[in-house]
Design a protein around this motif. Structure first.
Motif: not given
Ligand code: SAM
Length: 196
Positions: A110, A122-124, A127-128, A148, A157-158, A161
């Motif tokens: 990421l 990459t954003v949460p 990614t989720e 990560v 934050d990522e 998640v």
């Protein structure tokens, strides 16, 4: 996996090597400059040029970078053709990986493209979604590997998640674990999700 290895990617590659076999189908969900893609290609390519690496990245420049890196690093055209590259968001991986392909590994590295625009990360949310997609396409005995980076804004934050997704997986079908260098507080964290 950890002895003698200083970089988190080296640790991740050692873990992948313990799971991936020649001829396997694997996914690189974040190609970037192609280092992980090449490592995966070497793990799956056999003498009959079988195996497959599906690679993707949201940035066209990353796909171009991966493609030229592979051209430089791999002489054998047939082997290079085992890598299929797509300029798409990894949340859409099910659109490119054939439904009948048993996927042995989905690898995420990421963050941002090294040497590229550091704001394109990459954003949460996606990614989720991508982790959910990966969990659906992974075959039994396979692994989702998520590296990560927590040193840049949004990295923690990522991680939240990814950890929350990992802890939501049912214990009877998944084993989830986390590798972190405790004497290097901002070192990347490796989350490993093994489908039983
Ligand atoms: N694996 C790469 C290598 O070996 O060079 C490094 C990957 S880099 C740390 C993270 C990559 O994720 C960047 O190239 C970035 O463009 C990509 N990325 C960001 N958001 C994405 C998304 N939604 N889907 C796919 N790739 C994405």
């Amino acid at each position: 996996f950890v002895t003698g290895k200083r970089r988190a990617t080296e640790v991740a590659h050692a873990v992948w090597r313990s799971i991936v076999r020649k001829g396997d189908t694997v996914v690189d969900a974040t190609c970037g400059n192609g280092n992980d893609t090449l490592a995966l290609l070497k793990m799956v390519a056999d003498e009959r040029a079988q195996g497959c690496v599906y690679g993707m990245d949201i940035q066209d420049s990353a796909i171009e970078s991966t493609s030229s890196f592979l051209k430089m690093a791999v002489d054998d055209d047939h082997q290079r053709e085992l890598v299929k590259l797509f300029p798409i968001c990894h949340s859409r991986m099910e659109e490119i990986v054939p439904k009948d392909a048993p996927v042995r590994l989905v690898a995420f590295n990421l963050g941002y493209l090294p040497g590229g625009d550091k704001t394109l990360i990459t954003v949460p949310r996606t990614t989720e979604l991508a982790l959910q997609a990966a969990s659906r396409i992974l075959s039994s005995g396979g692994l989702i590997s998520v590296l990560v980076y927590i040193g840049h804004p949004g990295g923690r934050d990522e991680l939240d998640v990814v950890e929350s997704f990992a802890s939501s997986l049912p214990l009877d079908t998944w084993a989830s674990c986390k590798l972190q260098m405790v004497n290097r507080p901002v070192a990347p964290v490796l989350i490993l999700l093994n489908k039983k």
